[in-house]
Design a protein around this motif. Structure first.
Motif, PDB file in Angstrom:
ATOM      1  N   GLY A   6      39.107  57.003  71.967  1.00 33.01           N
ATOM      2  CA  GLY A   6      38.567  57.954  72.924  1.00 33.01           C
ATOM      3  C   GLY A   6      39.548  58.206  74.052  1.00 33.01           C
ATOM      4  O   GLY A   6      40.360  57.339  74.379  1.00 33.01           O
ATOM      5  N   ILE A  64      39.518  60.015  78.053  1.00 29.89           N
ATOM      6  CA  ILE A  64      38.797  60.652  79.160  1.00 29.89           C
ATOM      7  C   ILE A  64      39.814  61.224  80.132  1.00 29.89           C
ATOM      8  O   ILE A  64      40.687  60.504  80.618  1.00 29.89           O
ATOM      9  CB  ILE A  64      37.870  59.660  79.898  1.00 29.89           C
ATOM     10  N   ILE A  81      32.191  56.599  79.688  1.00 29.05           N
ATOM     11  CA  ILE A  81      32.647  55.447  78.909  1.00 29.05           C
ATOM     12  C   ILE A  81      31.508  54.941  78.023  1.00 29.05           C
ATOM     13  O   ILE A  81      31.700  54.642  76.836  1.00 29.05           O
ATOM     14  CB  ILE A  81      33.183  54.342  79.835  1.00 29.05           C
ATOM     15  N   LEU A  86      31.100  57.279  75.004  1.00 33.89           N
ATOM     16  CA  LEU A  86      32.109  57.065  73.962  1.00 33.89           C
ATOM     17  C   LEU A  86      31.873  55.754  73.215  1.00 33.89           C
ATOM     18  O   LEU A  86      31.994  55.696  71.982  1.00 33.89           O
ATOM     19  CB  LEU A  86      33.511  57.059  74.580  1.00 33.89           C
ATOM     20  N   VAL A 134      33.570  54.379  69.653  1.00 31.72           N
ATOM     21  CA  VAL A 134      35.027  54.211  69.736  1.00 31.72           C
ATOM     22  C   VAL A 134      35.345  52.760  70.100  1.00 31.72           C
ATOM     23  O   VAL A 134      34.532  52.052  70.691  1.00 31.72           O
ATOM     24  CB  VAL A 134      35.672  55.176  70.766  1.00 31.72           C
ATOM     25  N   LYS A 144      38.611  51.964  71.452  1.00 31.93           N
ATOM     26  CA  LYS A 144      39.567  51.937  72.561  1.00 31.93           C
ATOM     27  C   LYS A 144      39.467  53.253  73.320  1.00 31.93           C
ATOM     28  O   LYS A 144      39.286  54.316  72.715  1.00 31.93           O
ATOM     29  CB  LYS A 144      40.998  51.726  72.064  1.00 31.93           C
ATOM     30  N   ILE A 145      39.594  53.201  74.633  1.00 32.89           N
ATOM     31  CA  ILE A 145      39.535  54.397  75.470  1.00 32.89           C
ATOM     32  C   ILE A 145      40.760  54.441  76.372  1.00 32.89           C
ATOM     33  O   ILE A 145      41.057  53.464  77.076  1.00 32.89           O
ATOM     34  CB  ILE A 145      38.261  54.422  76.347  1.00 32.89           C
ATOM     35  N   TYR A 146      41.463  55.563  76.336  1.00 34.46           N
ATOM     36  CA  TYR A 146      42.549  55.834  77.280  1.00 34.46           C
ATOM     37  C   TYR A 146      41.998  56.737  78.376  1.00 34.46           C
ATOM     38  O   TYR A 146      41.369  57.764  78.082  1.00 34.46           O
ATOM     39  CB  TYR A 146      43.724  56.520  76.577  1.00 34.46           C
ATOM     40  N   ILE A 147      42.232  56.368  79.622  1.00 36.41           N
ATOM     41  CA  ILE A 147      41.763  57.173  80.754  1.00 36.41           C
ATOM     42  C   ILE A 147      42.974  57.717  81.487  1.00 36.41           C
ATOM     43  O   ILE A 147      43.792  56.959  82.022  1.00 36.41           O
ATOM     44  CB  ILE A 147      40.868  56.343  81.695  1.00 36.41           C
ATOM     45  N   ILE A 181      39.837  49.346  77.278  1.00 36.06           N
ATOM     46  CA  ILE A 181      40.060  50.486  78.176  1.00 36.06           C
ATOM     47  C   ILE A 181      41.440  50.349  78.808  1.00 36.06           C
ATOM     48  O   ILE A 181      41.789  49.285  79.329  1.00 36.06           O
ATOM     49  CB  ILE A 181      38.989  50.555  79.287  1.00 36.06           C
TER      50      ILE A 181
END
Length: 228
Positions: free
Chosen positions: A1, A3, A36, A39, A45, A47-50, A75
Motif C-alpha cells: 500500500g 499513502i 492505514i 489498507l 496489505v 506493507k505501507i509506504y507513506i 509502515i
C-alpha cells in the motif's frame, strides 16, 4: 500500500500551516490512522509506504504512534519528490515489485466497502489497474475531481475536472496498480498546464493502450478534506 501524505494542504489554510491535513481528527483518530486501517484491515496489505513532505516531522511522529497499535502491517515513511503525485509514486519503483494500492491521504471514507476492490482483482486477473469510483447525483463534486467513461467496467477515458460530467461517476483517490504503472509513467509526458506528469494522464494512457484498467464502484460516505 501507498499513502500520499506529503502535500501542503493549501486549500485548508490557515490550519494546515501548522497541522498536516492527515492529522485532522475524525472520531478520535487521525485521517492517516483511518487510511492505514483501511489498507491493513479491508485490503489486507502487508506493507505501507507513506510519502511525506510538508510538516514531515509531525507525520513521522504520528506513524510511530500508529505502529504501537499492534497492526500486522509494516509502515515506512519515504520523502516526496516535490514533482507531483505521479512522480512521488514512481520514486518507489525500486521498493515495489508487486501489485499495490494507492490512497490519497487527505480523503476520508466513512462506512466504506473498499474490500470490493479485491473482487475486481479476482474478476480480472490480467488487469493493469483499477480506480475506485462513487456514484453521486451532486455533479459539482465531480467537477472538482474527475470522472471516467466506461465500456462495461472497463475504463475508456479519464476526464479531469469536467465542466459537463459525462455521467454520475466521481473518481476517487483510491487506486490499484500493477508494477506496469512504472512503465507507463515513463511513457507519459508532462502536462502542458501544470508542467508535471499527472497521475490521471498516466492512468488514461494505461487504460487506452491496454484496455485492462477497470472501475470499481465503492459505496461509502466520502469526504475530500480540501477546506476548513
Amino acid at each position: 500500500g501507498v499513502i500520499a501524505a506529503a502535500g501542503k494542504g493549501t486549500r485548508a489554510y490557515p490550519r494546515t500551516t501548522f497541522i498536516p491535513k492527515l492529522l485532522f481528527q475524525v472520531e478520535g483518530k487521525s485521517i492517516l490512522n483511518h487510511n492505514i486501517d483501511l489498507l491493513a484491515k479491508k485490503l489486507k496489505v502487508e506493507k505501507i509506504y507513506i510519502l511525506v513532505g510538508h510538516l514531515k516531522e509531525q507525520m513521522i511522529s504520528e506513524v510511530e504512534k500508529i505502529k504501537l497499535q499492534g497492526l500486522k502491517v509494516a509502515i515506512e515513511t519515504v520523502p516526496w519528490t516535490t514533482k507531483g503525485l505521479a512522480s512521488d509514486v514512481a520514486s518507489l519503483e525500486e521498493k515495489i515489485n508487486e501489485p499495490f494500492f494507492l490512497i490519497l491521504g487527505d480523503e476520508f471514507y466513512y462506512k466504506t466497502n473498499h474490500e470490493t476492490l479485491l473482487r475486481t482483482i479476482q474478476k480480472y486477473p490480467d488487469l493493469y489497474g483499477s480506480i475506485g469510483v462513487l456514484k453521486t447525483s451532486v455533479l459539482s463534486r465531480i467537477r472538482k475531481n474527475y470522472s471516467v467513461e466506461l465500456d462495461g467496467e472497463r475504463i475508456k477515458n479519464l476526464v479531469e475536472k469536467p465542466v459537463d460530467p459525462p455521467n454520475e461517476l466521481l473518481g476517487l483517490g483510491t487506486y490499484f496498480f500493477t508494477p506496469q504503472y512504472f512503465h507507463f509513467f515513463k511513457k507519459t509526458p508532462p502536462s502542458a498546464k501544470s508542467g508535471i506528469i499527472e497521475i490521471t494522464d498516466v492512468i488514461d494512457r494505461m487504460a487506452k493502450e491496454t484496455g485492462k484498467v477497470y472501475a470499481t464502484l465503492i459505496n461509502c460516505n466520502y469526504f475530500n478534506i480540501n477546506s476548513m
